[in-house]
Design a protein around this motif. Structure first.
Motif, short mmCIF file in Angstrom:
data_model
loop_
_atom_site.label_atom_id
_atom_site.label_comp_id
_atom_site.label_asym_id
_atom_site.label_seq_id
_atom_site.Cartn_x
_atom_site.Cartn_y
_atom_site.Cartn_z
N ILE A 8 0.45 -0.17 -10.42
CA ILE A 8 1.27 -0.84 -9.36
C ILE A 8 2.52 0.05 -9.20
O ILE A 8 2.88 0.97 -9.89
N GLY A 9 3.13 -0.07 -7.77
CA GLY A 9 4.12 0.64 -7.76
C GLY A 9 4.73 0.57 -6.26
O GLY A 9 3.89 -0.02 -5.38
N MET A 10 5.82 1.25 -5.75
CA MET A 10 6.12 1.30 -4.48
C MET A 10 4.98 1.74 -3.58
O MET A 10 4.39 2.90 -3.95
N PRO A 11 5.20 1.56 -2.18
CA PRO A 11 4.25 2.11 -1.34
C PRO A 11 4.68 3.71 -1.33
O PRO A 11 5.77 4.03 -1.25
N GLY A 12 3.83 4.50 -1.38
CA GLY A 12 3.97 5.80 -1.44
C GLY A 12 4.14 6.52 -2.81
O GLY A 12 4.46 7.48 -3.07
N SER A 13 3.87 5.63 -3.92
CA SER A 13 4.22 6.14 -5.24
C SER A 13 2.96 7.03 -5.81
O SER A 13 3.13 7.50 -6.85
N GLY A 14 1.93 6.68 -5.12
CA GLY A 14 0.86 7.59 -5.62
C GLY A 14 -0.27 6.84 -6.17
O GLY A 14 -1.21 7.39 -6.89
N LYS A 15 -0.34 5.50 -6.13
CA LYS A 15 -1.44 4.63 -6.51
C LYS A 15 -2.71 5.05 -6.49
O LYS A 15 -3.50 5.20 -7.12
N ARG A 97 6.35 4.61 -11.69
CA ARG A 97 7.97 4.64 -11.29
C ARG A 97 8.27 6.13 -10.61
O ARG A 97 8.06 7.19 -11.41
N VAL A 98 8.52 6.05 -9.30
CA VAL A 98 9.00 7.13 -8.51
C VAL A 98 10.30 7.12 -8.16
O VAL A 98 10.81 6.05 -7.70
N PRO A 99 11.41 7.96 -8.39
CA PRO A 99 12.65 8.18 -7.90
C PRO A 99 12.69 7.94 -6.29
O PRO A 99 11.77 8.52 -5.69
N LEU A 100 13.73 7.21 -5.63
CA LEU A 100 13.59 6.97 -4.23
C LEU A 100 13.78 8.27 -3.76
O LEU A 100 13.12 8.48 -2.37
N PRO A 101 14.39 9.30 -3.97
CA PRO A 101 14.60 10.49 -3.21
C PRO A 101 12.88 11.23 -3.12
O PRO A 101 12.52 11.69 -2.04
N GLU A 102 12.18 10.96 -3.97
CA GLU A 102 10.72 11.39 -4.18
C GLU A 102 9.95 10.49 -3.06
O GLU A 102 9.17 11.28 -2.34
#
Length: 105
Positions: A8-15, A97-102
């Motif tokens: 799981i993770g934000m959209p665009g996090s690489g799931k 977990r992916v930092p917002l700037p990434e």
């Protein structure tokens, strides 16, 4: 508990990207729940609105009945408690977990 791994993770996090690579490395099937009802979930959101989008995503997740697979649900899977309960019942749930700037890049 079944022996699946859910990312799981934000959209665009690489799931999906990480999921495909992890599944290949472990020799497991990969399941991406973003494709349902013949539409991408983003298209469903754009065409039918937020409630229909979240309902479809929850239904797609709750319909999963698999073992020894890597699962990548949509980024808003965490918005519906019953969807998350189902994912936890299927096995491990890992947060990417992916930092917002990434994410913005």
């Amino acid at each position: 508990m079944k022996d699946n791994i859910t990312l799981i993770g934000m959209p665009g996090s690489g799931k999906s990207t990480v999921g495909v690579l992890l599944a290949k490395a472990l020799g497991l099937p990969f399941i991406d729940t973003d494709l349902r009802e013949g539409l991408l979930l983003q298209e469903l959101l754009d065409q039918r609105g937020l409630d229909a989008f979240l309902d479809a995503e929850e239904a797609a997740i709750r319909s999963l009945d698999c073992r020894a697979s890597v699962i990548a649900p949509g980024g808003s899977a965490v918005c519906r408690e019953r969807a998350m309960e189902h994912l936890r019942a299927l096995g491990r749930v890992l947060y990417l977990r992916v930092p917002l700037p990434e994410l913005e890049r």
